[in-house]
Enzyme design. Sequence first.
Site, PDB file in Angstrom:
ATOM      1  CG  HIS A  92      65.915  42.062   6.078  1.00 29.94           C
ATOM      2  ND1 HIS A  92      66.555  42.375   4.913  1.00 29.94           N
ATOM      3  CD2 HIS A  92      66.283  43.020   6.973  1.00 29.94           C
ATOM      4  CE1 HIS A  92      67.277  43.484   5.094  1.00 29.94           C
ATOM      5  NE2 HIS A  92      67.134  43.880   6.338  1.00 29.94           N
ATOM      6  CG  ASP A 100      66.757  32.495   0.428  1.00 35.02           C
ATOM      7  OD1 ASP A 100      67.327  31.959   1.409  1.00 35.02           O
ATOM      8  OD2 ASP A 100      67.352  33.231  -0.376  1.00 35.02           O
ATOM      9  CG  ASN A 134      69.791  36.262   1.361  1.00 36.13           C
ATOM     10  OD1 ASN A 134      69.765  37.412   0.940  1.00 36.13           O
ATOM     11  ND2 ASN A 134      70.832  35.469   1.199  1.00 36.13           N
ATOM     12  N   PRO A 194      65.761  35.266  -7.548  1.00 36.15           N
ATOM     13  CG  PRO A 194      63.634  36.087  -8.057  1.00 36.15           C
ATOM     14  CD  PRO A 194      64.364  34.832  -7.697  1.00 36.15           C
ATOM     15  CG  ASP A 195      69.603  41.170  -5.952  1.00 35.67           C
ATOM     16  OD1 ASP A 195      69.092  41.328  -4.826  1.00 35.67           O
ATOM     17  OD2 ASP A 195      70.592  41.789  -6.349  1.00 35.67           O
ATOM     18  CG  PHE A 196      64.242  41.447  -3.073  1.00 36.95           C
ATOM     19  CD1 PHE A 196      62.873  41.562  -3.128  1.00 36.95           C
ATOM     20  CD2 PHE A 196      64.794  40.284  -2.569  1.00 36.95           C
ATOM     21  CE1 PHE A 196      62.064  40.540  -2.688  1.00 36.95           C
ATOM     22  CE2 PHE A 196      63.980  39.263  -2.131  1.00 36.95           C
ATOM     23  CZ  PHE A 196      62.612  39.390  -2.184  1.00 36.95           C
ATOM     24  NE  ARG A 197      66.598  47.369  -1.253  1.00 32.52           N
ATOM     25  CZ  ARG A 197      65.971  46.523  -0.462  1.00 32.52           C
ATOM     26  NH1 ARG A 197      66.350  45.254  -0.438  1.00 32.52           N
ATOM     27  NH2 ARG A 197      64.977  46.903   0.296  1.00 32.52           N
TER      28      ARG A 197
END
Length: 243
Positions: free
Chosen positions: A115, A100, A98, A29-32
């Site tokens: 990040h 992940d 990302n 899933p995307d965050f924004r």
Amino acid sequence: MEILIDAIKRAKTTMFFTGAGVSTLCGIPDFRGPDGVYRDPDAARMFEIDLFDRDPGFFYSHADALVYGNSETRPGPVHEALVALQKAGKCAGVATQNIDGLHERAGSDPVFAVHGSAALHHCRRCGAQKTFDEIRALRAGVPGAVPLCEKCGGPFKPDITFFGEALPEEAFRGAMELAGRCDLMVVLGSSLVVQPAASIPLAALRAGARLAIVNRGETPLDRFAFFRADDLAAFAQAVQRSV
Ligand SMILES: [Zn+2]
């Protein structure tokens, strides 16, 4: 896409900057984005460092699907395309927003995770270190379980950069160094709005690199790009056809 592939072939040093769009292709899933995790106000707070220190259970109860359920997620077509380019000598490095770890898992090197990532965890109290797999074992699949340090009892936190924490200095410095000497910067699946990470493509542009952007939706740097497209899957296919 042929224009972009041709530019990559002719460039001496190509750097890639990737964002959520690269991972949503593999079901993360995307965050924004429009369906982003941050639309759930609870989930939006899971990456606040103050909250983590008060209640690490809050993070771990929300992180099961997002972070720890992803160990079975395999790298997607864009991750694979960048590895293919690397083998052809056409990818000097990847900076990613990302968390992940999929570029690393696919085999890209170097990867500057600006990040942070969940590849390593550290005890908030004594600094003890564990890998992602060790943390998974410690949590033993118990939903919301907080992995605790055997030495001091403190909670482990993933090396993801939380709100209120500084960016990982080494990764950011490495990314900026490569940005300053590449002659082609290719942005993939980032809308370039999250600072300071988004300043990396800008640094390349300022140092004289050409800029290409493949992202669904506009970015603030579109007008500086010689190449602009929406479709990441088409990019991955074009790479696989050409290498
Ligand atoms: Zn400890």
